[in-house]
Design a protein around this motif. Structure first.
Motif, PDB file in Angstrom:
ATOM      1  N   GLY A  28       0.813  -1.217   0.000  1.00  0.00           N
ATOM      2  CA  GLY A  28       0.000   0.000   0.000  1.00  0.00           C
ATOM      3  C   GLY A  28       0.841   1.258   0.000  1.00  0.00           C
ATOM      4  N   CYS A  29       2.014   1.192   0.623  1.00  0.00           N
ATOM      5  CA  CYS A  29       2.856   2.394   0.633  1.00  0.00           C
ATOM      6  C   CYS A  29       3.946   2.309  -0.426  1.00  0.00           C
ATOM      7  N   GLY A  30       3.878   1.281  -1.299  1.00  0.00           N
ATOM      8  CA  GLY A  30       4.740   1.267  -2.475  1.00  0.00           C
ATOM      9  C   GLY A  30       6.019   0.455  -2.377  1.00  0.00           C
ATOM     10  N   LEU A  31       6.304  -0.112  -1.208  1.00  0.00           N
ATOM     11  CA  LEU A  31       7.517  -0.917  -1.065  1.00  0.00           C
ATOM     12  C   LEU A  31       7.167  -2.303  -0.552  1.00  0.00           C
ATOM     13  N   SER A  32       7.465  -3.324  -1.334  1.00  0.00           N
ATOM     14  CA  SER A  32       7.214  -4.695  -0.887  1.00  0.00           C
ATOM     15  C   SER A  32       8.215  -5.073   0.204  1.00  0.00           C
ATOM     16  N   MET A  33       7.978  -6.223   0.790  1.00  0.00           N
ATOM     17  CA  MET A  33       8.859  -6.737   1.830  1.00  0.00           C
ATOM     18  C   MET A  33      10.276  -6.929   1.277  1.00  0.00           C
ATOM     19  N   ALA A  34      10.373  -7.599   0.129  1.00  0.00           N
ATOM     20  CA  ALA A  34      11.702  -7.885  -0.437  1.00  0.00           C
ATOM     21  C   ALA A  34      12.448  -6.588  -0.746  1.00  0.00           C
ATOM     22  N   ARG A  35      11.741  -5.626  -1.320  1.00  0.00           N
ATOM     23  CA  ARG A  35      12.400  -4.363  -1.669  1.00  0.00           C
ATOM     24  C   ARG A  35      12.797  -3.576  -0.434  1.00  0.00           C
ATOM     25  N   THR A  36      11.937  -3.615   0.584  1.00  0.00           N
ATOM     26  CA  THR A  36      12.266  -2.915   1.817  1.00  0.00           C
ATOM     27  C   THR A  36      13.530  -3.489   2.448  1.00  0.00           C
ATOM     28  N   LYS A  37      13.598  -4.816   2.469  1.00  0.00           N
ATOM     29  CA  LYS A  37      14.771  -5.455   3.076  1.00  0.00           C
ATOM     30  C   LYS A  37      16.058  -5.046   2.360  1.00  0.00           C
ATOM     31  N   LEU A  38      15.983  -5.036   1.033  1.00  0.00           N
ATOM     32  CA  LEU A  38      17.172  -4.685   0.263  1.00  0.00           C
ATOM     33  C   LEU A  38      17.549  -3.220   0.476  1.00  0.00           C
ATOM     34  N   LEU A  39      16.550  -2.355   0.432  1.00  0.00           N
ATOM     35  CA  LEU A  39      16.790  -0.923   0.600  1.00  0.00           C
ATOM     36  C   LEU A  39      17.407  -0.655   1.964  1.00  0.00           C
ATOM     37  N   ARG A  40      16.907  -1.376   2.944  1.00  0.00           N
ATOM     38  CA  ARG A  40      17.396  -1.190   4.288  1.00  0.00           C
ATOM     39  C   ARG A  40      18.862  -1.578   4.398  1.00  0.00           C
ATOM     40  N   ASP A  66      16.819  -8.541 -10.649  1.00  0.00           N
ATOM     41  CA  ASP A  66      15.406  -8.195 -10.749  1.00  0.00           C
ATOM     42  C   ASP A  66      14.987  -7.183  -9.685  1.00  0.00           C
ATOM     43  N   LEU A  67      15.379  -7.434  -8.459  1.00  0.00           N
ATOM     44  CA  LEU A  67      15.035  -6.538  -7.356  1.00  0.00           C
ATOM     45  C   LEU A  67      15.632  -5.155  -7.594  1.00  0.00           C
ATOM     46  N   VAL A  68      16.905  -5.129  -7.994  1.00  0.00           N
ATOM     47  CA  VAL A  68      17.577  -3.854  -8.220  1.00  0.00           C
ATOM     48  C   VAL A  68      16.920  -3.131  -9.402  1.00  0.00           C
ATOM     49  N   ASP A  69      16.559  -3.897 -10.452  1.00  0.00           N
ATOM     50  CA  ASP A  69      15.838  -3.293 -11.582  1.00  0.00           C
ATOM     51  C   ASP A  69      14.595  -2.564 -11.085  1.00  0.00           C
ATOM     52  N   GLY A  70      13.845  -3.245 -10.232  1.00  0.00           N
ATOM     53  CA  GLY A  70      12.601  -2.658  -9.716  1.00  0.00           C
ATOM     54  C   GLY A  70      12.869  -1.383  -8.942  1.00  0.00           C
ATOM     55  N   LEU A  71      13.842  -1.435  -8.048  1.00  0.00           N
ATOM     56  CA  LEU A  71      14.159  -0.260  -7.230  1.00  0.00           C
ATOM     57  C   LEU A  71      14.700   0.866  -8.097  1.00  0.00           C
ATOM     58  N   GLU A  72      15.447   0.510  -9.136  1.00  0.00           N
ATOM     59  CA  GLU A  72      16.011   1.525 -10.026  1.00  0.00           C
ATOM     60  C   GLU A  72      14.885   2.214 -10.817  1.00  0.00           C
ATOM     61  N   ARG A  73      13.929   1.416 -11.283  1.00  0.00           N
ATOM     62  CA  ARG A  73      12.785   2.005 -12.008  1.00  0.00           C
ATOM     63  C   ARG A  73      12.020   2.980 -11.123  1.00  0.00           C
ATOM     64  N   MET A  74      11.938   2.648  -9.825  1.00  0.00           N
ATOM     65  CA  MET A  74      11.232   3.518  -8.887  1.00  0.00           C
ATOM     66  C   MET A  74      12.075   4.720  -8.473  1.00  0.00           C
ATOM     67  N   THR A  84      37.010  -0.958  -8.682  1.00  0.00           N
ATOM     68  CA  THR A  84      38.058  -1.983  -8.560  1.00  0.00           C
ATOM     69  C   THR A  84      37.836  -3.190  -9.453  1.00  0.00           C
ATOM     70  N   ASP A  85      36.662  -3.265 -10.105  1.00  0.00           N
ATOM     71  CA  ASP A  85      36.397  -4.434 -10.960  1.00  0.00           C
ATOM     72  C   ASP A  85      35.351  -4.036 -11.981  1.00  0.00           C
ATOM     73  N   ARG A  86      35.753  -3.957 -13.235  1.00  0.00           N
ATOM     74  CA  ARG A  86      34.840  -3.418 -14.240  1.00  0.00           C
ATOM     75  C   ARG A  86      33.686  -4.369 -14.567  1.00  0.00           C
ATOM     76  N   ARG A  87      33.734  -5.597 -14.087  1.00  0.00           N
ATOM     77  CA  ARG A  87      32.592  -6.502 -14.275  1.00  0.00           C
ATOM     78  C   ARG A  87      31.477  -6.182 -13.287  1.00  0.00           C
ATOM     79  N   ALA A  88      31.884  -5.698 -12.129  1.00  0.00           N
ATOM     80  CA  ALA A  88      30.950  -5.589 -10.996  1.00  0.00           C
ATOM     81  C   ALA A  88      30.228  -4.252 -10.954  1.00  0.00           C
ATOM     82  N   LYS A  89      29.110  -4.228 -10.231  1.00  0.00           N
ATOM     83  CA  LYS A  89      28.365  -2.988 -10.023  1.00  0.00           C
ATOM     84  C   LYS A  89      28.063  -2.814  -8.549  1.00  0.00           C
ATOM     85  N   LEU A  90      28.125  -1.559  -8.148  1.00  0.00           N
ATOM     86  CA  LEU A  90      27.765  -1.251  -6.767  1.00  0.00           C
ATOM     87  C   LEU A  90      26.345  -0.711  -6.772  1.00  0.00           C
ATOM     88  N   VAL A  91      25.516  -1.233  -5.908  1.00  0.00           N
ATOM     89  CA  VAL A  91      24.149  -0.748  -5.789  1.00  0.00           C
ATOM     90  C   VAL A  91      24.082   0.199  -4.607  1.00  0.00           C
TER      91      VAL A  91
END
Lengths: 139, 139
Positions: A28-40, A66-74, A84-91
């Motif tokens: 209802g407030c726009g953040l699912s459980m999974a997304r909240t946990k990650l954001l936190r 997938d989760l990061v895609d969702g949060l990025e879209r929002m 330090t590693d051009r393959r990797a990404k920092l969220v």
DNA sequence: TATTGTTATACTCTATAACTATA
DNA sequence: TATAGTTATAGAGTATAACAATA
């Protein structure tokens, strides 16, 4: 009368329903459980590589993508190159993400606390908290 | 020290993880949580109309259609015409469904009981059971 | 006109496997 | 050859909206 053998059954019935109610509240407030946990996690520990997130949450690399895609879209999180590693990404969490996280935690934790307070006395809640601490040991 | 205010937070962290573990366990034996709940209801209360199931479980009519489709494909449940209303359908558990339900309940409840027994003493489990009873009041 | 259930469509959360870029 | 992440594909579980059949 209550025997230890009946606990698993009740456990399932009660918590499945409670968690679903909380999840609905969160959506209802726009953040699912999974997304909240990650954001936190991002809020508390700063920009983190996706493979580290996958390992820590016990999810597949794809689920993190997938989760990061969702949060990025929002607009709640963003990917940055890892110097330090051009393959990797920092969220990283964004300012909007921090604001939303604050709102979501307030809303859903208040909801849960109210639900518990409606059903349990203060002493019972203290007892529950100590049982939860024991249940929280990863084994 | 534990205060009642911290309970909601722990509650979420602990049970989300526990329920996910149980769900994984259940998927391993072929019946998800949602399907098990529905099958159990059919076992206990006999053939039931879909609209009644939707109302009782708090799901949309579509979700019930979907769940019943899944159980029907597995041969665990079947749709029958409702003799009193040609629009409606009665959902019934099959013999195979009863056998599977029995197996699933044994597997996942044993798993949960073992998880709890690993972390809590017998007295603590009795205490937990009584708290769960109080939490289970629908309000 | 209202109700029962299905179809159409869509979103989240999860998975595995194949692939690309980089190490 | 191994690792980081994405794409492709899939399945469960949820939703709303439009629709057909029936009441």
């Amino acid at each position: 009368m209550v025997t230890p053998e009946q606990v698993g059954e009740r456990y399932l019935a009660v918590h499945h329903r409670m968690l679903r109610a909380v999840n609905d509240e969160m959506l209802g407030c726009g953040l699912s459980m999974a997304r909240t946990k990650l954001l936190r996690r991002l809020h508390e520990q700063g920009p983190t590589r996706q493979n580290v997130l996958a390992a820590d949450f016990g999810l597949s690399p794809h689920s993190i993508t997938d989760l990061v895609d969702g949060l990025e879209r929002m607009g709640m999180a963003e990917r940055r190159p890892d110097p330090t590693d051009r393959r990797a990404k920092l969220v990283a969490i964004t300012d909007a993400g921090n604001a939303k996280l604050d709102e979501a935690l307030t809303v859903h934790l208040e909801y849960l606390d109210e639900s518990l307070a409606k059903r349990l006395t203060e002493n019972e809640r203290v007892t529950l908290a100590s049982l939860l601490t024991k249940l929280n040991v990863a084994r």
